[in-house]
Design an enzyme around this catalytic site. Structure first.
Site, PDB file in Angstrom:
ATOM      1  N   TYR A 168       0.852  -1.197   0.000  1.00 48.05           N
ATOM      2  CA  TYR A 168       0.000   0.000   0.000  1.00 48.05           C
ATOM      3  C   TYR A 168       0.884   1.242   0.000  1.00 48.05           C
ATOM      4  O   TYR A 168       0.666   2.180  -0.783  1.00 48.05           O
ATOM      5  CB  TYR A 168      -0.928  -0.012   1.213  1.00 48.05           C
ATOM      6  N   LYS A 226       1.322   4.310  -2.738  1.00 38.80           N
ATOM      7  CA  LYS A 226       1.060   5.709  -2.378  1.00 38.80           C
ATOM      8  C   LYS A 226       2.323   6.568  -2.478  1.00 38.80           C
ATOM      9  O   LYS A 226       2.268   7.705  -2.959  1.00 38.80           O
ATOM     10  CB  LYS A 226       0.460   5.799  -0.974  1.00 38.80           C
TER      11      LYS A 226
END
Length: 207
Positions: A78, A82
């Site tokens: 994740y 990002k």
């Protein structure tokens, strides 16, 4: 374009959370989150740049996360997505500025959406990580331990308010705890770099 003849603002908001240690993730887990959270956003922006350039301007608003600046165990892919989309948008913002196109990276903290309790994906967990910081996310994903502090309606209002803001903020952090965590991490990072002056200089080619 067919209906209005122009697109003034892009809100790029595709994404979901993936939780688990790096070695707990499958190849499919990795491919899917990168395609959604990173590649999907990249391609949406690329598709809108020609439109906004030809019409003389526009706003690109990329929903990231304070997890694009602050990393926690159990969220490696994740964070990879990002951190990646933030680097992409920071570069693109400089590329499109001459065409009156501006960009904002929105970095929300935890909000009361389905991110934690509906859309979150959890890897096939290994007992070796039980009781370690890597599996601490399991407490966060349990609504019985309390809901996220952020109000999604207020967050949406703050995002909309930036559309006409000039100059556009490159980064917009939403949620006071997310802001504090980001400042603390950036301060630590800056201190680390400042302490490496001699090491960095030692690798320069001597005149």
């Amino acid at each position: 374009m067919a209906k209005h003849g122009r697109i003034d603002v892009l809100i790029n908001n595709a994404g979901y959370g993936l939780f688990g240690a790096a070695e707990e993730l499958s190849d499919q887990d990795i491919d899917q989150i990168l395609q959604t959270d990173l590649v999907g956003s990249v391609q949406m922006i690329r598709s809108l740049i020609p439109v906004m350039r030809k019409q003389g301007g526009g706003r690109l608003i990329q929903i990231s996360s304070y997890g694009g600046q602050v990393a926690f165990p159990g969220n490696s892919l994740y964070h990879a997505a990002k951190f990646g989309i933030e680097g992409f948008v920071e570069s693109v913002a400089q590329e499109v500025a001459p065409f009156n196109i501006s960009a904002t990276i929105v970095e929300p903290g935890g909000a009361r959406t389905e991110f934690r309790y509906g859309s979150a994906h959890v890897a096939k967990l290994m007992p070796e990580y039980d009781g370690t910081p890597t599996h601490a996310f399991l407490k966060m994903l349990d609504p019985a331990n309390g809901l996220a502090p952020g109000d999604p309606d207020k967050m949406a209002a703050r995002i909309i308010e930036t559309v006409d803001q000039k100059p556009a903020p490159l980064h917009l952090v939403l949620d006071s705890r997310a802001r504090q965590a980001t400042i603390e991490r950036l301060t630590e990072r800056l201190k680390e770099y400042q302490g490496q002056a001699e090491v960095a200089k030692s690798t320069d080619i001597e005149d």
